[in-house]
Design a protein around this motif. Structure first.
Motif, mmCIF file in Angstrom:
data_model
loop_
_atom_site.group_PDB
_atom_site.id
_atom_site.type_symbol
_atom_site.label_atom_id
_atom_site.label_comp_id
_atom_site.label_asym_id
_atom_site.label_seq_id
_atom_site.Cartn_x
_atom_site.Cartn_y
_atom_site.Cartn_z
ATOM 1 N N ARG A 85 0.830 -1.216 0.000
ATOM 2 C CA ARG A 85 0.000 0.000 0.000
ATOM 3 C C ARG A 85 0.860 1.260 0.000
ATOM 4 O O ARG A 85 0.521 2.240 -0.655
ATOM 5 C CB ARG A 85 -0.919 0.003 1.217
ATOM 6 N N GLY A 86 1.965 1.228 0.744
ATOM 7 C CA GLY A 86 2.782 2.420 0.895
ATOM 8 C C GLY A 86 3.786 2.664 -0.213
ATOM 9 O O GLY A 86 4.054 3.813 -0.571
ATOM 10 N N ASP B 103 0.876 3.162 -5.714
ATOM 11 C CA ASP B 103 0.801 4.342 -6.578
ATOM 12 C C ASP B 103 1.933 4.416 -7.596
ATOM 13 O O ASP B 103 2.006 5.384 -8.352
ATOM 14 C CB ASP B 103 0.810 5.619 -5.730
ATOM 15 N N ALA B 104 2.791 3.426 -7.610
ATOM 16 C CA ALA B 104 3.953 3.447 -8.509
ATOM 17 C C ALA B 104 3.554 3.003 -9.915
ATOM 18 O O ALA B 104 2.692 2.145 -10.098
ATOM 19 C CB ALA B 104 5.053 2.548 -7.970
ATOM 20 N N LEU C 92 8.574 -0.662 -11.570
ATOM 21 C CA LEU C 92 9.532 -1.121 -10.570
ATOM 22 C C LEU C 92 10.665 -0.107 -10.396
ATOM 23 O O LEU C 92 11.190 0.052 -9.297
ATOM 24 C CB LEU C 92 10.093 -2.493 -10.955
ATOM 25 N N ASP C 93 11.009 0.593 -11.473
ATOM 26 C CA ASP C 93 12.042 1.627 -11.372
ATOM 27 C C ASP C 93 11.607 2.745 -10.438
ATOM 28 O O ASP C 93 12.415 3.276 -9.676
ATOM 29 C CB ASP C 93 12.383 2.202 -12.748
ATOM 30 N N GLU C 94 10.344 3.109 -10.492
ATOM 31 C CA GLU C 94 9.829 4.145 -9.590
ATOM 32 C C GLU C 94 9.862 3.663 -8.139
ATOM 33 O O GLU C 94 10.212 4.419 -7.228
ATOM 34 C CB GLU C 94 8.405 4.529 -9.994
ATOM 35 N N ILE C 95 9.522 2.409 -7.921
ATOM 36 C CA ILE C 95 9.585 1.833 -6.576
ATOM 37 C C ILE C 95 11.029 1.855 -6.083
ATOM 38 O O ILE C 95 11.314 2.265 -4.958
ATOM 39 C CB ILE C 95 9.019 0.397 -6.567
ATOM 40 N N ARG C 96 11.960 1.429 -6.944
ATOM 41 C CA ARG C 96 13.383 1.415 -6.584
ATOM 42 C C ARG C 96 13.857 2.826 -6.213
ATOM 43 O O ARG C 96 14.546 3.015 -5.215
ATOM 44 C CB ARG C 96 14.232 0.864 -7.722
ATOM 45 N N ALA C 97 13.475 3.815 -6.991
ATOM 46 C CA ALA C 97 13.898 5.193 -6.716
ATOM 47 C C ALA C 97 13.374 5.657 -5.358
ATOM 48 O O ALA C 97 14.107 6.292 -4.583
ATOM 49 C CB ALA C 97 13.422 6.127 -7.824
ATOM 50 N N ALA D 230 -5.058 -6.054 -4.981
ATOM 51 C CA ALA D 230 -5.825 -5.114 -4.157
ATOM 52 C C ALA D 230 -4.926 -4.159 -3.378
ATOM 53 O O ALA D 230 -5.097 -2.949 -3.443
ATOM 54 C CB ALA D 230 -6.726 -5.879 -3.199
ATOM 55 N N ASP D 231 -3.975 -4.698 -2.643
ATOM 56 C CA ASP D 231 -3.140 -3.847 -1.793
ATOM 57 C C ASP D 231 -2.004 -3.200 -2.571
ATOM 58 O O ASP D 231 -1.602 -2.083 -2.263
ATOM 59 C CB ASP D 231 -2.592 -4.647 -0.608
ATOM 60 N N GLY D 232 -1.498 -3.906 -3.566
ATOM 61 C CA GLY D 232 -0.416 -3.351 -4.367
ATOM 62 C C GLY D 232 -0.910 -2.555 -5.559
ATOM 63 O O GLY D 232 -0.136 -1.869 -6.212
ATOM 64 N N ASN D 233 -2.198 -2.680 -5.862
ATOM 65 C CA ASN D 233 -2.770 -1.988 -7.021
ATOM 66 C C ASN D 233 -1.936 -2.273 -8.272
ATOM 67 O O ASN D 233 -1.677 -1.400 -9.087
ATOM 68 C CB ASN D 233 -2.870 -0.485 -6.761
#
Length: 121
Positions: free
Chosen positions: A30-31, A35-36, A39-44, A84-87
């Motif tokens: 969720r956090g 909203d990413a 995966l590159d955005e998550i990594r950043a 659901a939680d990871g969208n």
């Protein structure tokens, strides 16, 4: 040092440490994932966080590893968790694909930790 932290913060950290792996992964998804765009955005985002602290990243990694080692017995639980939680839309809605995705997230967390804590490897 944790003993130097204010009591409310120590209490919150203990609460987070006591969460079940499923709940920890749910909060992580969720956090950090929901909203990413990639995966590159998550990594950043995780790299930025790791510049301040790696405690939460290590905690999330431990929970992901525990969840993957012992997935919920309910059929479809991981796929629903990711959706659901990871969208996050997987190319295939299945437990196997969801487990692979969660494994990719665990590898991403490990790589971020390795970048900021090279002696950890």
């Amino acid at each position: 040092m944790m003993s130097d932290l204010p009591e409310p913060l120590r209490r919150r950290m203990a609460e987070l440490d006591g969460m079940a792996p499923l709940e920890t992964v749910r909060a992580f998804l969720r956090g950090e994932v929901a909203d990413a765009e990639s995966l590159d955005e998550i990594r950043a985002g995780l790299r930025g966080l790791a510049q301040v602290t790696t405690r939460g990243i290590r905690h999330d990694l431990t929970a992901l590893e525990a969840l993957l080692a012992e997935p919920p017995p309910e059929p479809g639980a991981l796929a629903r968790l990711v959706a659901a939680d990871g969208n996050w839309v997987l190319d295939e809605f299945s437990e196997e694909r969801a487990a692979r995705f969660l494994g990719e997230l665990a590898a991403l967390l490990r790589s971020v930790l390795d970048e900021v804590e090279p002696s950890r490897s």
